[in-house]
Structures are given as C-alpha cells and as structure tokens.
Design an enzyme around this catalytic site. Sequence first.
Site, PDB file in Angstrom:
ATOM      1  N   ILE A 401      -2.087  30.276  25.919  1.00 49.58           N
ATOM      2  CA  ILE A 401      -2.084  31.737  25.886  1.00 49.58           C
ATOM      3  C   ILE A 401      -2.293  32.257  27.298  1.00 49.58           C
ATOM      4  CG2 ILE A 401      -3.044  33.797  24.809  1.00 49.58           C
ATOM      5  CD1 ILE A 401      -1.903  31.703  22.865  1.00 49.58           C
ATOM      6  N   LYS A 405      -1.117  39.720  33.415  1.00 55.75           N
ATOM      7  CA  LYS A 405      -1.788  39.800  34.713  1.00 55.75           C
ATOM      8  C   LYS A 405      -1.485  38.596  35.604  1.00 55.75           C
ATOM      9  CE  LYS A 405      -5.483  42.727  32.931  1.00 55.75           C
ATOM     10  NZ  LYS A 405      -4.745  43.050  31.681  1.00 55.75           N
ATOM     11  N   ASN A 442      -2.362  43.674  26.964  1.00 62.14           N
ATOM     12  CA  ASN A 442      -3.644  43.952  26.341  1.00 62.14           C
ATOM     13  C   ASN A 442      -3.515  43.924  24.819  1.00 62.14           C
ATOM     14  OD1 ASN A 442      -5.555  45.024  28.687  1.00 62.14           O
ATOM     15  ND2 ASN A 442      -3.476  45.726  29.062  1.00 62.14           N
TER      16      ASN A 442
END
Length: 610
Positions: A401, A405, A442
């Site tokens: 995962i 970013k 996010n």
Amino acid sequence: MSYRQRLNLFIFLDSCIILMAIFLSLFLVNANFHVLALPVMITSTSILISHHIFSFMFKIYKKAWEYASIGELIIIFKVVTLSIIIAVFAQLLIINEIYFRLLAVTWLLHMLFIGGSRFCWRIYRDNFLNKTDNKKRTLIIGAGSAGTMVARQLLKNNDADLLPVAFIDDDSRKHQLDILGLPVYGGVNRIENAIQNYNIENVIIAIPSLSQKKLNTIFRECAKTKAKTQILPMLEDLITGKIAVTQFRDVQVEDLLGRKPIELDIESISDSITNKIVLVTGAGGSIGSEICRQISKFHPQKLVLLGHSENDIYEIEMELHEKFGHADMEFPTEIADIQDAKKMMDVMNRHHPHVVYHAAAHKHVPLMEYNPEEAVKNNVIGTKNVAEAASWHGVETFVMISTDKAVNPTSVMGATKRLAEMIIQHMNKKSRTKFVAVRFGNVLGSQGSVIPLFKKQIKKGGPLTVTHPDMLRYFMTIPEASRLVIQAGALARGGEIFVLDMGDPVKIVDLARNLIKLSGHSIDDIGIEFTGIRQGEKLFEELLNQNEVHKQHVFPNIYIGKASELYLREIEELLLTFSIIDRKVLRETLLHLANNKGNLIPERAMSVSG
C-alpha cells in the site's frame, strides 16, 4: 374494542346507511312509496345482503380507516357498484322492471354515505388528533415515489416529530401542483426561498437514484440556510426491514465525496484469495483492518493478522471471528514489528502465505518530518524485511500500500514510501513472487486523517484549522480503497505500480465548511483558521509524475504507472548510514533520492546527529 365488536358496529352502521340512502333517493326522485313498496323492498333487501357479502369478500371491514387512501376508495366503489348491479338483476327477475332513476340516485347516496363515513375518521385524525404544534416543519426534496412515500408516512404517523409542508422537485410538470395536500414549490434552485417562506427547520432528501454531483448541488443550496439536512436511508436497508422509511440519517461527508459504486471482478479476486492463505501487515490500522474485512468475504483458508498494536489486532480479530467465524476460516494473530527481519522470516515460515498485503507504515506527514529516521526504519527497512521474507518463502503475490505523496515527494513520509516502491519493483526483478504497489490519496476517516481531526475540533467548539485556503487533496472511502487494493492484487503480473482513480480533488476548506454544516453548526459559530503550510506539505497531490503517466485503464478506476529509474545501490548505501546522519541532512537526502536524482549525499551528511 375487539374485532367482533368492531365488525358488528360496522354491519349495523352500513345497514342504516343503505336504508337511509334508499329512502332518501325515493324522496329525491319524487317516487310514491305506496306504489313502489315492492320494488323498494326488493332493492333494499338485495342491496343490504349483497353489500355485506361483497364487504366480506373485499375485506372492507378489516381496513384501518384512519389510514384510508385511494386504494380503499376504489374498494368502496367496487362494493357499492356490485351491490347496485345485484339490485338491478333482482328487480328484473322478480318484477320484470328496472327503476333506473331510483337505483342511480341510490348508488350516488350509497357511495357518498359509505365513503364519507369511512373517510371522516381519517379527516378527524389528520386535522384534530395529529398535534403539529411541536413538530418540525419539513421540506422534502423529491416529489417522486420515494418522496411521496416519506410524506405519507410522516403525515399519518402521529408520533413523528417532522411535519412535511412542501416538496421540491426539478420536474417542471409538477410545479404549482399539490401532492398529498402539499405544494410542489419549485426546483432545486428554489430551495433557499422555500425554506424561508415556509419557515423550514428540516430538509429531507428523498431521491434514491441521486448522483453525487446532484447531491452536492442540493446540499450547497441547503447549506445557505440554517435548516438541518437529512437523507433517505439506503434502499437495501429499507427493503430488508433494517430501518423504517422515517428513520432518516444525516448527510455524511462520504455522501458528498463518494462516487458510483465500484464493480469488482469477483471471479479474478476469488481465484486469488478463496481457499488461500493471506497475510496482512498493519492489520489493526484503518486500511489494513478494512482489507481484512473485504478479504474475509472471499473465504480464504487462513487470514493472518499481523500488527504492532496488540489492542488493534485484538479488536479486528474479535470482529472477524464474530462475522466470519462460522465459515471455517482461521484468523491467527501475530504481534510483531516489521522492523524485525528475523520475526518476519519466522512468520512467513510458520504460515506460508500465498498473498501478502503490506499496509503497515508510518504515514503522518508532520511527525515524520521531525522523525525521519523512524520513517526510514518502518517504511523502507520494514518494507524490505517483509518483502525479502515473502520472496524467500515463495509467496505468490505481494501488494504494498503506497500513497500519492510518493509522487514528486516533498515530505519525508512521501520520500520513504517512494523508496519502498523502488525496493518492491527491484524485488520483482529477482524473485518469483509478483511484487506490486498500489497508490491512492487520502482516505476518509482513516487514523490520522483530517476528518477525525475536524470532528474533534467541532466537538470542542472550533475553530477548524486548515493550512491553506487553496489546499487540494484526493479523497476515497476506506471500503472503496480497500476493494480496489484487493482488485489490484488480483490483476498483478509483477512490477506494476497501480494507481487508483481518485476522481476530482477536493479543497480542504470546502471539506471543513461541509463538516461544520453537517454537524448542525454555522461557520460563524465554529470558524475556520488558516495556519499556514507545514513542512513537507504540497498544495496539491499527484498520483503519477510525468515519467510514469500511462493513460489507459487496466480496470475501471485503476491505472498502471510506467516504471521509472530505480536506485537500489544508493538505497542500500543510505540504509547503512542513515542512523549516523544528521536529521536535516537525512531529510534532504531522502527527498533527493526519491525524486530520481540519485543518492548524492554530501560530505556533511556523514556528520553525527547531535
């Protein structure tokens, strides 16, 4: 009153009504009773008997007339009409003559009196028994079948604390009409006016097929007012009877940011998971635990839960046992630190997993800026340990995962995740294990994300802290992200960086405003404070850099990024020296390497941290 008493009362009242209708019709048609004595007796007897027979046939005596509607009126029409038809045949057979005027007037009066007697209770209940003084005036968005169902339920339910007073619907053909006695005020663009004109306190969105874009439009209009906005429960919950149609739920951030449900390739996922041994690192975290829930639906032989927090692992283990324990699955737990290479080897040796989902990581951007060495230990060395252990023990597929970013990183967290991606891609070249990484942005509600922070700040009375008014982020729900991660694992051929389509980015300040409104407050009451961009943050995130862009989907909502240059020698050098490098220099080195510029560590990097 018992059912038998109620039945006797209705039979007596209906008999009186029928006789009154017949004799009143005689008066209205100026008939001579002495001349028509026999026809009147025949008509009265036949109508009385047939009315009661048809009433039993159509169960008219079992109806709850306080809830009477069009359906009950149609039944009354059938009973009355059939009774008159029987009277016609009775007159024809006995006296060989039909008194049409008498029967026509009798039908009208019969219909009027029977219908009136039944509906007067409904009228009395609606106008006198239903107390509306303490009810909240409610606007219903959607005048279709769902909206009218909601309105009907609220109108007939004396215990409901909501009183529908008007509809809003974009169908111009319904405008200026009344539905269930409630006006259709206009389209969505008139929501604000309707709330003001009708003194609305509550708004209910009752459109099951509503798109996310349309919901946002409606919510923006409602947000201009102080009315509380709620939404109809999910249709599957209504159908299964979990909740009633009047149990409305508050609009959630997920409703405003969500997209159409993702259709998964169930067959390919089943082939990769069903009856297999699966290991999840970081299984107690928000993403890891949801991956475990989603995987369990495909009935693996064994699901190994590995994590550092014993309480989190205990909670997910108990949850999975409760939900899936009957399915003959095992949920062994491993309390372990991925930085412990020997322990990772032991875990792989004991369980021999077919698939590994690596979700363990340090992900808090500001904290990792101040603790870069910990980010290296967990995100880089930890990933390397798990990957090497998986390769050594012949794991079929390894899914890491990652994060958006990691693209052109400006933070330590993003840089370490990018280095972890490089390690994964390198491992794929020298191992039989298929190593892949999955990037997304996010996740709503995940640990350390902005949503829980905003909710805590709202609970304390504000203000909400936003770093910059132009800050943009991609958002996805936890279940959505987890499903796509599992799908990506099923698609793995080895070496790919899968990128989840996150939709359109969202302004954090808009998210803050929506949360304030959804919590029942005004922005003036809570307030929003801009604190400035923190070290390592970017105004916007990217999912692929220019060298990685590959436009074609390999699956709906999933892209594959092109492979970029790997710096394994430099990463190995960094891992040997990072513990003696000054924190500031370590941060610069990580960013330099993660941005594909090589590991040009200046001499000062070797100075011992003070």
